[in-house]
Write an enzyme that holds these catalytic residues in place. Sequence first.
Site, PDB file in Angstrom:
ATOM      1  N   GLY A 156       0.751  -1.417   0.049  1.00  0.00           N
ATOM      2  CA  GLY A 156      -0.019  -0.033  -0.050  1.00  0.00           C
ATOM      3  C   GLY A 156       0.870   1.364   0.009  1.00  0.00           C
ATOM      4  N   ARG A 157       0.425   2.457   0.439  1.00  0.00           N
ATOM      5  CA  ARG A 157       0.967   3.577   0.383  1.00  0.00           C
ATOM      6  C   ARG A 157       2.441   3.175   0.905  1.00  0.00           C
ATOM      7  NH1 ARG A 157      -3.377   5.025   3.013  1.00  0.00           N
ATOM      8  NH2 ARG A 157      -4.952   6.261   1.791  1.00  0.00           N
ATOM      9  N   ILE A 158       2.611   2.705   2.305  1.00  0.00           N
ATOM     10  CA  ILE A 158       3.941   2.970   2.824  1.00  0.00           C
ATOM     11  C   ILE A 158       4.784   1.938   2.255  1.00  0.00           C
ATOM     12  CG2 ILE A 158       5.182   2.411   5.157  1.00  0.00           C
ATOM     13  CD1 ILE A 158       2.333   3.117   6.499  1.00  0.00           C
ATOM     14  N   ARG A 178      -2.253  -8.705  -1.288  1.00  0.00           N
ATOM     15  CA  ARG A 178      -3.138  -9.440  -1.637  1.00  0.00           C
ATOM     16  C   ARG A 178      -3.534  -9.137  -3.103  1.00  0.00           C
ATOM     17  NH1 ARG A 178      -8.641 -10.059   1.566  1.00  0.00           N
ATOM     18  NH2 ARG A 178      -8.194  -7.811   1.980  1.00  0.00           N
ATOM     19  N   THR A 237       7.453  -2.511  10.882  1.00  0.00           N
ATOM     20  CA  THR A 237       7.246  -1.264  11.188  1.00  0.00           C
ATOM     21  C   THR A 237       5.551  -1.278  11.169  1.00  0.00           C
ATOM     22  OG1 THR A 237       7.410  -0.286   8.723  1.00  0.00           O
ATOM     23  CG2 THR A 237       9.197  -0.198  10.490  1.00  0.00           C
ATOM     24  N   ARG A 239       2.428  -3.862  12.497  1.00  0.00           N
ATOM     25  CA  ARG A 239       1.811  -4.104  13.725  1.00  0.00           C
ATOM     26  C   ARG A 239       2.450  -5.336  14.218  1.00  0.00           C
ATOM     27  NH1 ARG A 239       0.056   0.383  13.843  1.00  0.00           N
ATOM     28  NH2 ARG A 239      -1.914   1.054  13.952  1.00  0.00           N
ATOM     29  N   GLU A 268       2.408  -5.041  23.062  1.00  0.00           N
ATOM     30  CA  GLU A 268       2.955  -3.720  23.412  1.00  0.00           C
ATOM     31  C   GLU A 268       2.327  -3.337  24.587  1.00  0.00           C
ATOM     32  OE1 GLU A 268       3.379  -0.941  20.378  1.00  0.00           O
ATOM     33  OE2 GLU A 268       3.983  -2.268  18.874  1.00  0.00           O
ATOM     34  N   HIS A 286       7.768   1.816  18.913  1.00  0.00           N
ATOM     35  CA  HIS A 286       6.755   2.340  18.147  1.00  0.00           C
ATOM     36  C   HIS A 286       6.791   3.826  17.615  1.00  0.00           C
ATOM     37  CE1 HIS A 286       2.412   0.891  16.615  1.00  0.00           C
ATOM     38  NE2 HIS A 286       2.819   1.673  15.812  1.00  0.00           N
TER      39      HIS A 286
HETATM   40  C1  DGY Z   1      -0.387   4.269  12.893  1.00  0.00           C
HETATM   41  O1  DGY Z   1      -0.803   5.445  12.545  1.00  0.00           O
HETATM   42  O2  DGY Z   1      -1.250   3.243  12.694  1.00  0.00           O
HETATM   43  C2  DGY Z   1       0.850   4.099  13.340  1.00  0.00           C
HETATM   44  O3  DGY Z   1       1.104   2.625  13.926  1.00  0.00           O
HETATM   45  C3  DGY Z   1       1.015   4.980  14.378  1.00  0.00           C
HETATM   46  O4  DGY Z   1       1.547   6.133  14.229  1.00  0.00           O
END
Ligand code: DGY
Length: 326
Positions: A156-158, A178, A237, A239, A268, A286
């Site tokens: 996706g975006r990230i 997916r 980075t 979840r 967490e 996080h």
């Molecule tokens: C989110 O926005 O989902 C990040 O994990 C926290 O910035």
Amino acid sequence: MKPRVMVTRRLPRRAMAVLDQHFEVRCNPHDRVLTREELLEGVRGQQGLLPLLTDPIDDAVMGAAGKQLRIIANYAVGFDNIDVAAATARGIAVGNTPGVLTDTTADLTMALILTVSRRIVEGDAYARAGKYQGWAPELLLGRDVHHQTLGLMGFGRIGQAVARRAVGFDMRILYHARHRVSSEVEARTGARYVDQETLLREADIISLHVPLTARTRHLIGADELSMMKPTAFLINTARGEVVDEAALAEALEAERIAGAGLDVFEREPRIHPALTGMKQVVLLPHVGSASIATRTRMGEMAAENLMAVLLKDQQPPHCVNPEIYR
Ligand code: DGY
């Protein structure tokens, strides 16, 4: 009279100023996560709720707020802390903060890739401890990042923003998701679609960019780790629950993979105790989106979501359950 909004933790100053200007804000007075009891008590009578990903917002919390609760404006792009189905059933809008944290999180992903590969934390500790006695051919040898194969799980975006950065490092980029993206996006990011197993077997660095859902929980477990190269690194980075942390600790201990860079954890703020003692693992609390500009903008976006519903009677600009407006 201004609408009543509960903010579960103090946000950066500029974001709080926007909220105070438009709402009667009840803010968590402590510098810690609210207890369940405090949350249930705090939401009572509120029309809007601005929670963080550390606050589980389930049907009971919505019920405790009362019928006038109209919007939950999450201070995050992810919304796995919210029971969206319950909110939808109650006609409550759920908002998030997409887009704004894409580049900031992608930057941190690159930082983790570089840090684990080039042993930066170890080097810093070594220099501070006064151990540096002069340049040496075999001092703190790491692995190159350039020209390595990067495997992105989730695109996706990230994930795409990480790919764009990796192009600058002359990396070969594979992705699995997916849904395959368009050929234009593939061309722009230089990424090639492969099946999950190919990605696991071929990548030198695997970076996770999937949302947490029932399907992605423990996406990386013992089987997947066993397919990775013994020289490969895992970066997370996204979840924590996407990775079976016990299986990861075992794989690292047995040197089945070379190392990991983790910004998120399965339970967490607890971290699997085995991980904290490993030099080949870099641990962060996080902070993927933690730049001043991004955390401020996230607060402003959450405020815009609240304003749309509570001041203008409109759909929030970033709504994850738009079906309640149909
Ligand atoms: C989110 O926005 O989902 C990040 O994990 C926290 O910035």
